[in-house]
Design a protein around this motif. Structure first.
Motif, PDB file in Angstrom:
ATOM      1  N   SER A  96       1.013  -1.244   0.010  1.00  0.00           N
ATOM      2  CA  SER A  96      -0.033   0.012   0.116  1.00  0.00           C
ATOM      3  C   SER A  96       0.880   1.175  -0.009  1.00  0.00           C
ATOM      4  CB  SER A  96      -0.850  -0.009   1.166  1.00  0.00           C
ATOM      5  OG  SER A  96      -0.212   0.055   2.337  1.00  0.00           O
ATOM      6  N   GLY A  97       0.185   2.470  -0.382  1.00  0.00           N
ATOM      7  CA  GLY A  97       1.098   3.763  -0.284  1.00  0.00           C
ATOM      8  C   GLY A  97      -0.205   4.761  -0.759  1.00  0.00           C
ATOM      9  N   ILE A  98       0.630   5.907  -0.527  1.00  0.00           N
ATOM     10  CA  ILE A  98      -0.182   7.213  -0.885  1.00  0.00           C
ATOM     11  C   ILE A  98      -0.483   7.609  -2.153  1.00  0.00           C
ATOM     12  CG2 ILE A  98      -0.710   9.782  -0.316  1.00  0.00           C
ATOM     13  CD1 ILE A  98      -1.258   8.067   2.089  1.00  0.00           C
ATOM     14  N   GLY A  99      -1.598   7.695  -2.939  1.00  0.00           N
ATOM     15  CA  GLY A  99      -1.624   8.147  -4.116  1.00  0.00           C
ATOM     16  C   GLY A  99      -2.059   9.434  -3.921  1.00  0.00           C
ATOM     17  N   ARG A 100      -1.681  10.403  -5.040  1.00  0.00           N
ATOM     18  CA  ARG A 100      -1.715  11.746  -4.896  1.00  0.00           C
ATOM     19  C   ARG A 100      -2.221  12.170  -6.446  1.00  0.00           C
ATOM     20  NH1 ARG A 100      -0.124  16.641  -1.942  1.00  0.00           N
ATOM     21  NH2 ARG A 100      -0.059  18.514  -3.622  1.00  0.00           N
ATOM     22  N   LEU A 101      -3.323  12.926  -6.631  1.00  0.00           N
ATOM     23  CA  LEU A 101      -3.751  13.452  -7.633  1.00  0.00           C
ATOM     24  C   LEU A 101      -3.717  14.941  -7.621  1.00  0.00           C
ATOM     25  CD1 LEU A 101      -5.306  13.274 -10.280  1.00  0.00           C
ATOM     26  CD2 LEU A 101      -7.440  13.441  -9.080  1.00  0.00           C
ATOM     27  N   ASP A 102      -2.891  15.505  -8.565  1.00  0.00           N
ATOM     28  CA  ASP A 102      -2.773  17.080  -8.607  1.00  0.00           C
ATOM     29  C   ASP A 102      -3.322  17.703 -10.016  1.00  0.00           C
ATOM     30  OD1 ASP A 102      -1.092  18.322  -6.619  1.00  0.00           O
ATOM     31  OD2 ASP A 102      -0.206  16.383  -6.960  1.00  0.00           O
ATOM     32  N   LEU A 103      -4.350  18.743  -9.894  1.00  0.00           N
ATOM     33  CA  LEU A 103      -5.154  19.078 -11.091  1.00  0.00           C
ATOM     34  C   LEU A 103      -5.087  20.589 -11.012  1.00  0.00           C
ATOM     35  CD1 LEU A 103      -8.168  16.554 -11.262  1.00  0.00           C
ATOM     36  CD2 LEU A 103      -6.103  16.526 -12.752  1.00  0.00           C
ATOM     37  N   GLU A 104      -5.223  21.225 -12.266  1.00  0.00           N
ATOM     38  CA  GLU A 104      -5.188  22.638 -12.150  1.00  0.00           C
ATOM     39  C   GLU A 104      -5.894  23.155 -13.471  1.00  0.00           C
ATOM     40  OE1 GLU A 104      -1.266  24.602 -12.089  1.00  0.00           O
ATOM     41  OE2 GLU A 104      -0.692  23.780 -13.863  1.00  0.00           O
ATOM     42  N   GLY A 105      -6.797  24.011 -13.717  1.00  0.00           N
ATOM     43  CA  GLY A 105      -7.234  24.571 -14.705  1.00  0.00           C
ATOM     44  C   GLY A 105      -7.640  26.074 -14.707  1.00  0.00           C
ATOM     45  N   ASN A 106      -8.153  26.660 -15.780  1.00  0.00           N
ATOM     46  CA  ASN A 106      -8.680  28.142 -15.835  1.00  0.00           C
ATOM     47  C   ASN A 106      -9.772  28.337 -16.796  1.00  0.00           C
ATOM     48  OD1 ASN A 106      -7.000  29.008 -18.436  1.00  0.00           O
ATOM     49  ND2 ASN A 106      -5.436  27.966 -17.288  1.00  0.00           N
ATOM     50  N   GLY A 107     -10.303  29.605 -16.739  1.00  0.00           N
ATOM     51  CA  GLY A 107     -11.302  29.753 -17.462  1.00  0.00           C
ATOM     52  C   GLY A 107     -11.731  31.368 -17.413  1.00  0.00           C
ATOM     53  N   TRP A 108     -12.884  31.657 -18.391  1.00  0.00           N
ATOM     54  CA  TRP A 108     -13.314  32.909 -18.062  1.00  0.00           C
ATOM     55  C   TRP A 108     -14.834  32.917 -17.972  1.00  0.00           C
ATOM     56  CZ3 TRP A 108     -10.315  37.598 -18.899  1.00  0.00           C
ATOM     57  CH2 TRP A 108      -9.239  37.242 -19.308  1.00  0.00           C
ATOM     58  N   GLY A 109     -15.405  34.103 -17.210  1.00  0.00           N
ATOM     59  CA  GLY A 109     -16.650  34.000 -17.076  1.00  0.00           C
ATOM     60  C   GLY A 109     -17.211  35.517 -17.121  1.00  0.00           C
ATOM     61  N   TRP A 110     -18.438  35.606 -17.304  1.00  0.00           N
ATOM     62  CA  TRP A 110     -19.081  36.893 -17.080  1.00  0.00           C
ATOM     63  C   TRP A 110     -20.293  37.018 -16.248  1.00  0.00           C
ATOM     64  CZ3 TRP A 110     -24.191  37.048 -18.511  1.00  0.00           C
ATOM     65  CH2 TRP A 110     -24.840  35.681 -19.040  1.00  0.00           C
ATOM     66  N   ARG A 111     -20.444  38.456 -15.956  1.00  0.00           N
ATOM     67  CA  ARG A 111     -21.767  38.743 -14.962  1.00  0.00           C
ATOM     68  C   ARG A 111     -22.675  39.771 -15.683  1.00  0.00           C
ATOM     69  NH1 ARG A 111     -17.636  40.562 -11.106  1.00  0.00           N
ATOM     70  NH2 ARG A 111     -18.116  38.672 -10.121  1.00  0.00           N
ATOM     71  N   ALA A 112     -23.879  39.790 -15.399  1.00  0.00           N
ATOM     72  CA  ALA A 112     -24.866  40.650 -15.833  1.00  0.00           C
ATOM     73  C   ALA A 112     -25.911  40.932 -14.825  1.00  0.00           C
ATOM     74  CB  ALA A 112     -25.603  40.423 -17.038  1.00  0.00           C
TER      75      ALA A 112
END
Length: 413
Positions: free
Chosen positions: A174-190
């Motif tokens: 057994s052992g530690i499994g690690r998941l790393d993720l990153e993302g980006n994006g644009w949004g708008w408001r009204a």
């Protein structure tokens, strides 16, 4: 008879009080979205603040039907966190106002550790976000007050990791499994707002779009585990992976009005589309384009299991101006938990209080606090689209306390 005897500090104190209460909302909500600075009547305004939240969720009666690691059957799950915010507003004309701000709308941090019976479900999970936005409004006379049209956009970065205890079959280790993720994006408001300054009345409705993070990229680190290709070719190495995710769209209605000289009533209703975050499949980058990256799609190697439902937050309160320097407010917030049978984000009730102090005409200090109750419940493994979710881990939790402290500085010139 007009009842507008409020200082600017008093009118905007209610926002700080409400924020301290809503900082414990469900899903991955942290600071959320806020454009209240746009309504400040000064030409130039700078504001900075931080909310410190102390959740106290404890998991009890932990059981693992899949034969997990054993260990204690109760554990503290949550971590304290801080939510910073910085904003600047400019009134270009009597009709046009614009603001820019930095905030951290989303986040989460659970850290039960490796020494508990459900470590194969979660050792530590953390999500961070950074949001940079610009918003403007145009107002014009309409009846006894002013109508305001609001619009803007924002750029968002989201990253995080999850660690689990991976137990191999047949005693291979057994052992530690690690998941790393990153993302980006644009949004708008009204949005739109209607104000009658004479009565300290304002009603606003603002929609913030969802943010498509595109191809969220990262790594799956199984290097702590022995290399056994017949069982899993990803063991013993770090594998580039990708996923697809969107952050939710949010719609919020806010209202406030003077009810007597030096007294103000306020409230808000917010909806967040957290139900779009169910189980996020994670697939090796090498398989991109070969098949759809979905749960049970054939190329998925792990998943982020959230299974949220839509979030609803309702806030109401009153405020009072004591004198030209001191004002106070109190509010009650109810948040419908986003978990419903899986996870520990149940309903919460939070009482928030705050004071505003204006030592000079140009400087305002605000201090707010909140104390809340996180309701009891239980979490059990489930099935999504025919696939098992939850790693066989079930647990319960009682009524837990949540506390938050908030401080901010506003400078007008």
């Amino acid at each position: 008879m007009a009842i507008n005897k409020f200082t600017k500090g008093f009118v905007y104190l209610v926002a700080g009080t409400a924020l301290a209460g809503s900082a414990v909302a469900g899903g991955l909500e942290r600071g959320g979205y806020n454009v209240d600075l746009l309504f400040d009547t000064s030409k130039y305004v700078f504001e900075s603040g931080v909310i410190y939240v102390m959740p106290n969720r404890r998991l009890e009666n932990v059981q693992d039907a899949d034969g997990g690691p054993g260990g204690p059957t109760s554990v503290d799950d949550t971590e304290n966190y801080a939510i910073p915010r910085v904003g600047f507003k400019i009134g270009f004309t009597d009709a046009i106002d614009c603001m820019a701000d930095y905030s951290q709308p989303w986040g989460g941090h659970t850290n039960p550790g490796v020494d508990w019976a459900g470590a194969n479900n979660n050792v530590e999970t953390k999500v961070n976000s950074d949001n940079y936005s610009a918003t403007c409004s145009y107002k014009f006379d309409a009846g006894p007050g002013e109508f305001r049209v609001i619009g803007g956009g924002f750029y968002q970065e989201v990253d995080g990791f999850q660690e689990k205890l991976v137990i191999l079959p047949f005693g291979f280790g057994s052992g530690i499994g690690r998941l790393d993720l990153e993302g980006n994006g644009w949004g708008w408001r009204a949005g739109v707002a209607y104000e009658i300054p004479e009565y300290a009345f304002r009603a606003s409705l603002v929609y913030n779009s969802s943010v498509d993070l595109g191809d969220v990229s990262g790594t799956l680190d199984l290097s702590q585990l022995p290399t056994i290709p017949p069982i899993n070719p990803l063991l013993g190495q770090v594998t580039p992976v990708f996923a697809n995710a969107k952050m939710p769209d949010v719609l919020e209605l806010k209202m406030q009005t003077g009810i007597a000289p030096d007294w103000l009533a306020f409230g808000s209703v917010k909806w967040a589309d957290w139900s779009q975050l169910q189980a996020i499949a994670v697939c090796p980058t090498a398989t991109k384009g070969m098949a759809s990256c979905t749960i049970g799609g054939g190329t998925d190697v792990t998943s982020l299991d959230l299974l949220y439902r839509d979030g609803w937050t309702i806030n109401a309160g009153v405020g009072h101006k004591f004198n030209d320097q001191w004002s106070g407010a109190v509010s009650l917030t109810w948040d419908r938990g986003t978990s419903h049978g899986y996870g520990s984000q149940t309903d919460s009730w939070t009482l928030g209080t705050g004071v505003s102090y204006k030592p000079t005409e140009h400087i305002e200090l605000r201090f707010a606090g909140a104390l809340g109750l996180w309701t009891s419940g239980e979490s059990n493994p489930t099935v999504l689209n025919g696939e098992p979710i939850g790693d066989g881990v079930s647990y319960s939790f009682g009524n837990d306390l949540i506390a938050a402290l908030s401080t901010s500085l506003k400078i007008r010139f």
